[in-house]
Scaffold this active site. Structure first.
Site, PDB file in Angstrom:
ATOM      1  N   ARG A   1       0.832  -1.183   0.063  1.00 46.36           N
ATOM      2  CA  ARG A   1       0.015   0.053   0.156  1.00 46.36           C
ATOM      3  C   ARG A   1       0.977   1.262   0.015  1.00 46.36           C
ATOM      4  NH1 ARG A   1      -2.150  -3.467   3.890  1.00 46.36           N
ATOM      5  NH2 ARG A   1      -4.125  -4.381   3.351  1.00 46.36           N
TER       6      ARG A   1
ATOM      7  N   LYS B   1      -1.645  -2.646   8.035  1.00 44.01           N
ATOM      8  CA  LYS B   1      -3.010  -2.391   8.950  1.00 44.01           C
ATOM      9  C   LYS B   1      -3.018  -3.024  10.150  1.00 44.01           C
ATOM     10  CE  LYS B   1      -6.089  -1.127   5.298  1.00 44.01           C
ATOM     11  NZ  LYS B   1      -7.469  -1.287   4.437  1.00 44.01           N
TER      12      LYS B   1
ATOM     13  N   HIS C   1      -2.927   2.939  -6.511  1.00 43.83           N
ATOM     14  CA  HIS C   1      -3.483   1.547  -5.964  1.00 43.83           C
ATOM     15  C   HIS C   1      -3.547   0.721  -6.980  1.00 43.83           C
ATOM     16  CE1 HIS C   1      -4.886  -0.363  -2.244  1.00 43.83           C
ATOM     17  NE2 HIS C   1      -5.799  -0.833  -2.955  1.00 43.83           N
TER      18      HIS C   1
ATOM     19  N   ARG D   1      -0.718  -1.781  -7.134  1.00 39.05           N
ATOM     20  CA  ARG D   1      -1.065  -3.010  -6.110  1.00 39.05           C
ATOM     21  C   ARG D   1      -1.684  -3.861  -6.902  1.00 39.05           C
ATOM     22  NH1 ARG D   1      -1.393  -4.233  -0.626  1.00 39.05           N
ATOM     23  NH2 ARG D   1      -3.456  -4.876   0.006  1.00 39.05           N
TER      24      ARG D   1
ATOM     25  N   HIS E   1      -3.609  -8.882   3.225  1.00 37.13           N
ATOM     26  CA  HIS E   1      -5.151  -8.856   3.354  1.00 37.13           C
ATOM     27  C   HIS E   1      -5.514  -9.958   4.657  1.00 37.13           C
ATOM     28  CE1 HIS E   1      -5.914  -7.968  -1.231  1.00 37.13           C
ATOM     29  NE2 HIS E   1      -5.949  -6.932  -0.398  1.00 37.13           N
TER      30      HIS E   1
ATOM     31  N   TYR F   1      -9.049 -10.753  -7.456  1.00 33.12           N
ATOM     32  CA  TYR F   1      -8.203 -10.721  -8.298  1.00 33.12           C
ATOM     33  C   TYR F   1      -8.239 -11.909  -9.067  1.00 33.12           C
ATOM     34  CZ  TYR F   1      -5.922  -6.861  -5.563  1.00 33.12           C
ATOM     35  OH  TYR F   1      -6.029  -5.749  -4.993  1.00 33.12           O
TER      36      TYR F   1
END
Length: 310
Positions: free
Chosen positions: A165, A189, A256, A259, A282, A291
């Site tokens: 990210r 995150k 993004h 990514r 994730h 994806y």
């Protein structure tokens, strides 16, 4: 990180005069503190929760009025105002999470919000570059000085190589990169740490940048710095991508998108879905699975263009 208890001001400067509203706002801030200190949510996520819940509190100021009919009426007004399904889904998720927490802490007697139904949100397939396009894009970095060019090239190569990210790239320190093993340590995150490999192209670009970095940097640790020498931020990276996209003729490309492109090319090349999940950071495999749909669509398009019986 935003300190616990930060942002305890009233809604639009008016909330807090009514003791009932004050109690609701206090509960909302306690919930946000819980998300930061216990759950480990990011500042951006907590700001979203706070915004949604304060909006709710302007209509439902008292915890005793936190009922299913009132919540449905609040969401119904959002529908009348033409709010998107994504906004409705986010607000629903916010009040449901708050409700669960409030029940556990004895602030309300029943979890009525659990009966709210979140609208289904159609997820658009992300924009990705083809492999040839990606190569052309990487070679299109443009900057005012040689040092900035080296920095921009390293940023683009690392974003594409790792799928990290933008916020993660901004937070990189010099010590996070293992040049010998070609691995980079990323803090994602919820302060979750992961290691991501990168290839020779990114390694070469990083080496070129590090030879120039000290001429630009005014901070010791940051891997990437802006024109004033401080740690680079997301806005500057957006400008770098925009400038490169203009040179490469790749319209509507965001940071993004690199990514998305990295993830799609990994799957196209046969990478395991769970490995890609770990690489991207994730928490849910379901997020990574989008994806696979991109790869399937690309395969279908290639078939239609190339197969004589398509």
């Amino acid at each position: 990180m935003e300190p616990a208890g930060a942002g305890r001001e009233g809604w639009d400067g008016t909330m807090g005069d009514d003791p009932r509203q004050s109690q609701m706002l206090e509960a909302i801030e306690d919930f946000c503190d819980y998300l930061i200190l216990v759950v480990g949510r990011s500042d951006a996520t907590v700001r979203g929760y706070r915004s949604d819940l304060r909006h709710m509190a302007a209509t439902i100021p008292d915890l005793t009025e936190f009922t299913l009919p009132n919540l449905r009426a609040w969401l119904g007004r959002a529908v009348e105002e033409g709010k998107s399904r994504a906004t409705l889904a986010r607000r629903t998720a916010s009040v449901k999470s708050f409700s669960t927490w409030a029940v556990k802490n004895g602030l309300i007697s029943g979890d009525e919000a659990a009966r709210l139904v979140s609208p289904k949100v159609t997820r658009n397939l992300p924009r990705v570059l083809g492999e040839v396009q990606a190569g052309e894009f990487m070679g299109s970095a443009a900057a005012d000085t040689e040092d900035e060019f080296r920095r921009d090239s390293a940023i683009l190569e690392l974003l594409y190589a790792t799928g990290m990210r933008v916020s993660e790239l901004c937070g990189l320190d010099l010590g996070d990169v293992d040049h010998h093993r070609r691995m980079v340590r990323v803090l994602g995150k919820g302060d979750k740490e992961r290691m991501i490999p990168f290839g020779k192209a990114a390694a070469d670009a990083l080496e070129q940048w590090l030879e120039a970095r000290d001429r630009m940097a005014k901070v010791e640790d940051a891997m990437f710095v802006g024109v004033r020498g401080g740690r680079i931020d997301a806005r500057q990276i957006r400008r770098i991508v925009d400038r490169t996209a203009q040179v490469a003729g790749a319209d509507h490309l965001s940071p993004h998108s690199l990514r998305h492109t990295a993830a799609t090319h990994l799957l196209d090349g046969g990478a395991d879905l769970r490995q890609v999940q770990e690489m991207l950071g994730h928490s849910s495999l379901q997020t990574t699975q989008i994806y696979t749909h991109v790869s399937s669509q690309r395969l279908l398009e290639a078939f239609r263009q190339a197969h004589p019986r398509a």
